[in-house]
Design a protein around this motif. Structure first.
Motif, mmCIF file in Angstrom:
data_model
loop_
_atom_site.group_PDB
_atom_site.id
_atom_site.type_symbol
_atom_site.label_atom_id
_atom_site.label_comp_id
_atom_site.label_asym_id
_atom_site.label_seq_id
_atom_site.Cartn_x
_atom_site.Cartn_y
_atom_site.Cartn_z
ATOM 1 N N MET A 126 0.994 -1.252 0.108
ATOM 2 C CA MET A 126 -0.053 0.058 -0.073
ATOM 3 C C MET A 126 0.921 1.163 0.161
ATOM 4 N N GLU A 127 1.991 1.150 0.928
ATOM 5 C CA GLU A 127 2.898 2.465 0.971
ATOM 6 C C GLU A 127 3.738 2.717 -0.371
ATOM 7 N N THR A 128 4.037 1.531 -1.108
ATOM 8 C CA THR A 128 5.015 1.715 -2.166
ATOM 9 C C THR A 128 4.270 1.673 -3.442
ATOM 10 N N ILE A 129 3.496 0.691 -3.458
ATOM 11 C CA ILE A 129 2.706 0.603 -5.068
ATOM 12 C C ILE A 129 1.487 1.211 -4.929
ATOM 13 N N GLY A 130 0.858 1.646 -3.986
ATOM 14 C CA GLY A 130 -0.336 2.218 -3.920
ATOM 15 C C GLY A 130 -1.640 1.240 -3.732
ATOM 16 N N ARG A 131 -1.430 -0.067 -3.876
ATOM 17 C CA ARG A 131 -2.361 -1.219 -3.918
ATOM 18 C C ARG A 131 -1.976 -2.379 -3.208
ATOM 19 N N ALA A 132 -3.203 -2.968 -2.557
ATOM 20 C CA ALA A 132 -2.893 -4.147 -1.958
ATOM 21 C C ALA A 132 -2.540 -5.186 -2.741
#
Length: 185
Positions: A126-132
């Motif tokens: 979530m914090e790097t890619i922006g998705r789970a």
């Protein structure tokens, strides 16, 4: 033969992770398999993916294996699936969770006395890619726990796997691999 079983939910990237790992390994000259078993094709359904790695041709094409590594991408599956099925005494477990290893083992007593590693792949993705989509963080954790490849070698090899994506997505995945490699406990 080295065997890896992934526990995930459809849509979390376990199949893509297994295939990506397979691509990296295939380029080293080793034999490799990457495949999945879906109970249901619906997004969110529990599923498993598999890797087999060997120096010799792999003639076994069954889903049954005695894994060296069990990668649990969805933390709820540690509670609801039998992630310890067909284990070896030396099987290593890498579980996505925000819990400490001790708290996880308290909730999943079958993991007591086993080689368990934890990392919060959901948070990292979530914090790097922006998705789970926690598959690449899990691969970073696997590189650390297994010592299969140096993390820089692995990231360079993954660049080919991720080359179809925009540079921002590639960079985010590289950051996710690094973070999980450094944060796995």
């Amino acid at each position: 033969m080295l065997e890896i079983r992934w526990h995930s939910r459809a849509g979390q990237g376990a199949v893509t992770g297994a295939k990506g790992l397979g691509d990296v390994i295939a380029n080293t000259g080793k034999e490799v398999q990457a495949f999945a078993f879906y109970g249901s094709a619906k997004r969110g359904a529990a599923m498993t993916a598999y890797n087999r790695i060997d120096d010799q041709p792999i003639i076994n094409h069954e889903k049954h294996m005695v894994p060296d590594y069990v990668l649990v991408i969805d933390p709820a599956l540690a509670l609801s699936a039998d992630i310890t099925a067909h284990e070896k005494n030396t099987t290593r477990y890498i579980v996505t969770t925000h819990l400490s290893k001790e708290a996880l083992i308290k909730q999943v007593p079958k993991l007591a006395g086993k080689q368990v590693f934890t990392v919060d792949c959901m948070k990292i993705s979530m914090e790097t890619i922006g998705r789970a989509i926690p598959n690449t963080p899990m691969l970073g954790a696997l590189m650390k726990v297994s010592g299969m490849f140096d993390v820089e070698y692995f990231k360079n090899a993954m660049l080919k796997v991720l080359s179809k994506f925009p540079q921002a997505v590639i960079d985010a995945n590289m950051a996710a691999i690094d973070r999980a490699y450094n944060e796995v406990k």
